[in-house]
Design a protein around this motif. Structure first.
Motif, PDB file in Angstrom:
ATOM      1  N   VAL A 109       2.910  10.276   4.267  1.00 44.71           N
ATOM      2  CA  VAL A 109       2.166  10.041   5.496  1.00 44.71           C
ATOM      3  C   VAL A 109       1.733   8.587   5.524  1.00 44.71           C
ATOM      4  O   VAL A 109       1.185   8.073   4.532  1.00 44.71           O
ATOM      5  CB  VAL A 109       0.930  10.961   5.600  1.00 44.71           C
ATOM      6  N   TYR A 110       1.976   7.910   6.646  1.00 46.75           N
ATOM      7  CA  TYR A 110       1.638   6.497   6.822  1.00 46.75           C
ATOM      8  C   TYR A 110       0.581   6.362   7.910  1.00 46.75           C
ATOM      9  O   TYR A 110       0.507   7.183   8.825  1.00 46.75           O
ATOM     10  CB  TYR A 110       2.878   5.695   7.234  1.00 46.75           C
ATOM     11  N   LYS A 111      -0.210   5.290   7.809  1.00 49.39           N
ATOM     12  CA  LYS A 111      -1.216   5.040   8.843  1.00 49.39           C
ATOM     13  C   LYS A 111      -1.257   3.563   9.187  1.00 49.39           C
ATOM     14  O   LYS A 111      -1.222   2.697   8.313  1.00 49.39           O
ATOM     15  CB  LYS A 111      -2.610   5.489   8.372  1.00 49.39           C
ATOM     16  N   SER A 112      -1.329   3.286  10.509  1.00 48.63           N
ATOM     17  CA  SER A 112      -1.587   1.924  10.982  1.00 48.63           C
ATOM     18  C   SER A 112      -2.640   2.006  12.078  1.00 48.63           C
ATOM     19  O   SER A 112      -2.917   3.085  12.606  1.00 48.63           O
ATOM     20  CB  SER A 112      -0.315   1.269  11.519  1.00 48.63           C
ATOM     21  N   ASN A 123      -2.387   1.524  -0.117  1.00 45.55           N
ATOM     22  CA  ASN A 123      -1.783   0.501   0.749  1.00 45.55           C
ATOM     23  C   ASN A 123      -1.164   1.105   2.008  1.00 45.55           C
ATOM     24  O   ASN A 123      -0.093   0.696   2.460  1.00 45.55           O
ATOM     25  CB  ASN A 123      -0.739  -0.305  -0.027  1.00 45.55           C
ATOM     26  N   GLY A 124      -1.862   2.091   2.575  1.00 42.70           N
ATOM     27  CA  GLY A 124      -1.449   2.621   3.864  1.00 42.70           C
ATOM     28  C   GLY A 124      -0.532   3.813   3.822  1.00 42.70           C
ATOM     29  O   GLY A 124      -0.093   4.288   4.886  1.00 42.70           O
ATOM     30  N   GLU A 126      -9.744  11.853   6.247  1.00 49.17           N
ATOM     31  CA  GLU A 126      -9.407  10.652   7.023  1.00 49.17           C
ATOM     32  C   GLU A 126      -8.873   9.518   6.157  1.00 49.17           C
ATOM     33  O   GLU A 126      -8.069   8.706   6.612  1.00 49.17           O
ATOM     34  CB  GLU A 126     -10.637  10.165   7.786  1.00 49.17           C
ATOM     35  N   ASN A 127      -9.318   9.441   4.898  1.00 50.97           N
ATOM     36  CA  ASN A 127      -8.883   8.347   4.026  1.00 50.97           C
ATOM     37  C   ASN A 127      -7.598   8.659   3.272  1.00 50.97           C
ATOM     38  O   ASN A 127      -7.147   7.860   2.444  1.00 50.97           O
ATOM     39  CB  ASN A 127      -9.992   7.972   3.047  1.00 50.97           C
ATOM     40  N   GLY A 128      -7.029   9.847   3.513  1.00 52.21           N
ATOM     41  CA  GLY A 128      -5.774  10.202   2.879  1.00 52.21           C
ATOM     42  C   GLY A 128      -5.908  11.000   1.596  1.00 52.21           C
ATOM     43  O   GLY A 128      -4.895  11.338   0.975  1.00 52.21           O
TER      44      GLY A 128
END
Length: 314
Positions: A66-69, A82-83, A136-138
């Motif tokens: 899962v990636y987040k930007s 690192n995202g 929310e922070n993974g």
């Protein structure tokens, strides 16, 4: 009178002529309009209320990831590592499938996927269908299932719908030995975003969507309509004959009997000799309530004679 119309290869023509405005890359997004993902891939996208972008796909070696930007395509370094959050305890992605990602009303990140084996266990372990939920922070949401993980029914997942904020729908294919016959039946179950199945949906949480016992209906798509009824579209196999099929059920998992033939529409479209694979893949509800389907079919087993199809139900 209701009718079904099928038009071959119409989508390509429409897509080239719908809009006339100029299309250009937004160089202010990410890095000159692109957010690079090194040694990975993206299959599903969603957004939270702040327009942050969450992507579900795979990382290096094919592990689910899962990636987040943020809304501008800048990777959020504080999310995971690192995202990116990599589920490296599961087997590589080429041994499974990813079905969807959902940001819940509680800002939890929920993903649904299927793997053929647990990476840390023996390679011949049975396949698993999994719902996993993150904070929310993974980090794994330890209040959800077993440290963030819930194992689903042993049956194979066929389709998933998460467009409703209160519940999700998952279609399965189950196999049974009944006497001397091997039978496959598909069904759909309804879950809340705590991973709890709705036992009042269908029969004990399973709404069977096979039109009769001796056939296989394989849904590839689930759509919740404006009236909250549910359409499943795919293909049906009866006596080795493959047909296009879709059905309509209500919020309790029962067929809408005033729709088509007691809730089910099946056709050996175009030519009765075309008994090779054909399937509906997606459902769209238009502004006037019509249903539109996209799909494919092939005329012979070599796959050389094939066509995309576009269908409208009035």
């Amino acid at each position: 009178m209701k009718k079904v119309f099928f038009v071959s290869l119409i989508l390509i023509c429409i897509s080239n002529h719908v809009f006339s405005q100029t299309v250009s890359k937004d160089d202010n997004f990410g890095e000159n309009g692109i957010v690079p993902i090194s040694n990975g891939g993206i299959e599903h996208l969603t957004f939270d209320e702040q327009s942050n972008i969450f992507a579900f796909g795979y990382a290096d070696m094919g592990f689910p990831a899962v990636y987040k930007s943020n809304a501008n395509g800048i990777i959020e370094k504080h999310f995971g590592t690192n995202g990116v959050v990599i589920l490296d305890e599961y087997g590589p992605s080429n041994r499974g499938k990813r079905y969807g990602i959902k940001i819940t009303k509680e800002n939890k990140i929920l993903i649904i996927f299927h793997v053929l084996s647990h990476y840390s266990e023996e390679p011949d372990d049975p396949p698993m269908s999994i719902i996993f939920r993150f904070n929310e922070n993974g980090t794994p949401d330890e209040s959800f299932g077993n440290n963030g993980e819930i194992l689903l029914d042993n049956s194979s997942i066929l389709a998933v719908n998460t467009e409703n904020d209160e519940y999700m729908l998952i279609a399965y294919l189950a196999s049974y030995d009944e006497g001397n016959e091997y039978i496959q039946k598909s069904y759909i179950s309804k879950y809340n975003y705590k991973g709890e199945i709705d036992m009042d949906f269908g029969t004990d949480g399973k709404a069977y969507i096979t039109s009769y016992q001796m056939c296989e209906f394989i849904p590839n798509s689930i759509k919740i309509l404006k009236d909250n009824s549910i359409v499943l579209a795919g293909g049906e196999v009866t006596n080795s004959i493959v047909k296009l099929a879709f059905c309509k059920i209500n919020q309790r998992g029962h067929f809408v009997t005033d729709f088509a033939n007691n809730g089910i529409f099946v056709t050996n479209f175009y030519n009765t000799s075309w008994n090779y694979p054909k399937s509906l893949e997606n459902v769209i509800e238009t502004s006037n309530g019509s249903l539109m389907f996209t799909g494919w079919m092939t005329k012979d087993i070599s796959g050389k004679n094939s066509a995309s199809i576009f269908c409208v139900w009035f």
